[in-house]
Design an enzyme around this catalytic site. Structure first.
Site, PDB file in Angstrom:
ATOM      1  N   ASP A  83      -1.420 -22.980  52.599  1.00 31.38           N
ATOM      2  CA  ASP A  83      -1.094 -24.185  53.375  1.00 31.38           C
ATOM      3  C   ASP A  83      -1.493 -24.100  54.847  1.00 31.38           C
ATOM      4  O   ASP A  83      -1.740 -23.028  55.385  1.00 31.38           O
ATOM      5  CB  ASP A  83       0.406 -24.513  53.262  1.00 31.38           C
ATOM      6  N   GLU A 141       4.002 -21.697  52.399  1.00 28.34           N
ATOM      7  CA  GLU A 141       4.436 -20.482  53.109  1.00 28.34           C
ATOM      8  C   GLU A 141       4.951 -20.831  54.488  1.00 28.34           C
ATOM      9  O   GLU A 141       5.898 -20.219  54.977  1.00 28.34           O
ATOM     10  CB  GLU A 141       3.288 -19.463  53.209  1.00 28.34           C
ATOM     11  N   GLU A 142       4.313 -21.809  55.145  1.00 30.05           N
ATOM     12  CA  GLU A 142       4.679 -22.133  56.528  1.00 30.05           C
ATOM     13  C   GLU A 142       6.097 -22.690  56.638  1.00 30.05           C
ATOM     14  O   GLU A 142       6.672 -22.708  57.716  1.00 30.05           O
ATOM     15  CB  GLU A 142       3.675 -23.123  57.141  1.00 30.05           C
ATOM     16  N   ARG A 181       1.389  -0.811  57.088  1.00 29.75           N
ATOM     17  CA  ARG A 181       2.647  -0.255  57.577  1.00 29.75           C
ATOM     18  C   ARG A 181       3.676  -0.107  56.457  1.00 29.75           C
ATOM     19  O   ARG A 181       4.038  -1.102  55.824  1.00 29.75           O
ATOM     20  CB  ARG A 181       3.203  -1.176  58.669  1.00 29.75           C
ATOM     21  N   HIS A 366      -0.557 -20.183  65.005  1.00 32.94           N
ATOM     22  CA  HIS A 366       0.267 -21.395  65.121  1.00 32.94           C
ATOM     23  C   HIS A 366       0.043 -22.121  66.446  1.00 32.94           C
ATOM     24  O   HIS A 366       0.990 -22.646  67.027  1.00 32.94           O
ATOM     25  CB  HIS A 366       1.770 -21.088  64.948  1.00 32.94           C
TER      26      HIS A 366
HETATM   27 NI    NI Z   1       0.505 -17.132  58.065  1.00 35.07          NI
END
Ligand code: NI
Length: 394
Positions: A83, A141-142, A181, A366
């Site tokens: 998305d 996801e956002e 990580r 973003h």
């Molecule tokens: Ni992202």
């Protein structure tokens, strides 16, 4: 960059042009969370043409493709988010978004293109492929709410997935750098509204009203003390109000005010403490001013991204073999969140970062000026391929 040691490295090189082209196509046709219908149609068409078993309409526009290799091996999921964001693109690009006010400002266009290309290459070489790869193309996801319904729809159960992998492109890291990580690597997220109820009136006679804006201001300033005075200095937490809403005219005191924000932490205890204290802090400050305040959590709690230590070590070793020791770091945990965390709660796995930044440029995700160096796509594809092939080994 080091030459690839992958068995399919020629295919990766040969497809670099089409990988970039595909990413640009998704960029141009950016779609908001749960409205990724064109995106989903392109994904489904491409992976069906490659010979995968395709399921569509999962959690809205979610797509799953299953690829069975001809050799025995494990079952591994590769997850990509698809998305875009409600942002008006400010970068001048020949493939800028044609959907006004919607922009791929986080790199999910690249994630989608990489996953499709990975599926196509592996499908072409299925005679040499051990095990089964489940490609998960996740919407929403956002708004951190696409992973949960996909998991509930059984995408990890049929066929039974043993390990989940995925990547995020990063404009903050240069091309050629990969960040792998172990353990907690991205923060949890909660979204909240503080609703403040006063009683409105004429702006010239505040003594006859209970002004919710004054109360909101005191709560807004004071809440940061919950971080500095109540959370241990060894812990990590962020409290941000991104929206303040109240009133509609200079001289009218409104009835209500809203503070809307997000809480980020790495531990459930810290998160629970902040939620509890923010609620009681807001309500008591409001009481002191004869108003009422209530904390509402909106949406679901998104846990931290917690990478499995063994799975992550295997990805790291693959990355070192592929790119060399100096290209691979552990980085630091970041306060951004991702609902990949929900897949990683269900199955052991690893979510890693791939540099796609321009040298010397400080760009955050973003925002309207977000851009990636497309050379990072091929790096992502290489490590995606490597980590999936390694995880499939019986
Ligand atoms: Ni992202």
């Amino acid at each position: 960059m080091k030459k690839s040691s992958l068995p399919f490295s020629r295919e990766i090189e040969a497809r670099n042009g089409s990988l970039v082209e595909l990413r640009r196509d998704f960029h141009k046709h950016a779609e908001l969370s749960f409205q990724e219908h064109r995106t989903a149609a392109v994904i489904a068409e491409r992976i069906a043409a490659a010979g995968l078993e395709v399921r569509t309409g999962i959690a809205g526009p979610g797509v799953v493709g299953v690829l069975h290799g001809d050799k025995p091996g494990r079952t591994v999921a590769w997850r990509a988010d698809i998305d875009a964001l409600p942002i008006s693109e400010a970068v001048q690009l020949p493939f800028a978004s044609v959907n006004e006010g919607v922009m791929h400002a986080c790199g999910h266009d690249g994630h989608t293109a990489i996953a499709i290309t990975l599926a196509e290459i592996l499908a072409e070489r299925r005679a040499d492929l051990p095990g089964t790869v489940v490609f998960i193309f996740q919407p929403g996801e956002e708004v951190v709410s696409g992973a949960k319904p996909m998991i509930e729809a059984g995408v990890l159960d049929d066929p039974p997935v043993e390990c989940v992998l995925g990547l995020h492109l990063s404009a903050r890291d240069p091309v050629g750098q990969v960040i792998v990580r172990p353990g907690p690597s991205m923060a949890s997220a909660d979204f909240f509204d503080v609703e403040i109820k006063g009683s409105g009136g004429h702006g010239a006679f505040p003594h006859l009203s209970v002004d919710p804006i004054t109360v909101a201001a005191h709560i807004l300033i004071g809440m940061q003390d919950l971080i500095t005075r109540e959370i241990s200095a060894q812990e990590t937490a962020v409290l941000t109000v991104g929206q303040v809403e109240s009133g509609n005219k200079h001289n009218i005191i409104p009835d209500t005010a809203y503070l809307r924000g997000t809480i980020r932490t790495f531990r459930q205890e810290v998160r629970d403490q902040l939620v509890e204290r923010l609620g009681s802090f807001a309500s008591r400050i409001a009481q002191a001013y004869r108003a009422e305040a209530r904390l509402h959590l909106t949406g679901e709690y998104c846990p931290p991204v917690d990478n499995d230590v063994d799975q992550t070590e295997r990805v790291r070793q693959g990355a070192v073999a592929e790119f060399g020791e100096e290209a691979v770091t552990e980085g630091v945990p970041i306060m951004g969140s991702d609902d990949m965390s929900l897949f990683l709660k269900e199955r052991p796995g690893c979510y890693f970062r791939v540099g796609a930044g321009f040298p010397g440029e400080v760009i955050t995700h973003h925002q309207a000026h977000f851009r990636i160096d497309e050379a990072g796509l091929a790096v992502g594809l290489r490590l995606a391929m490597r980590s999936v092939l390694d995880a499939l080994q019986p």
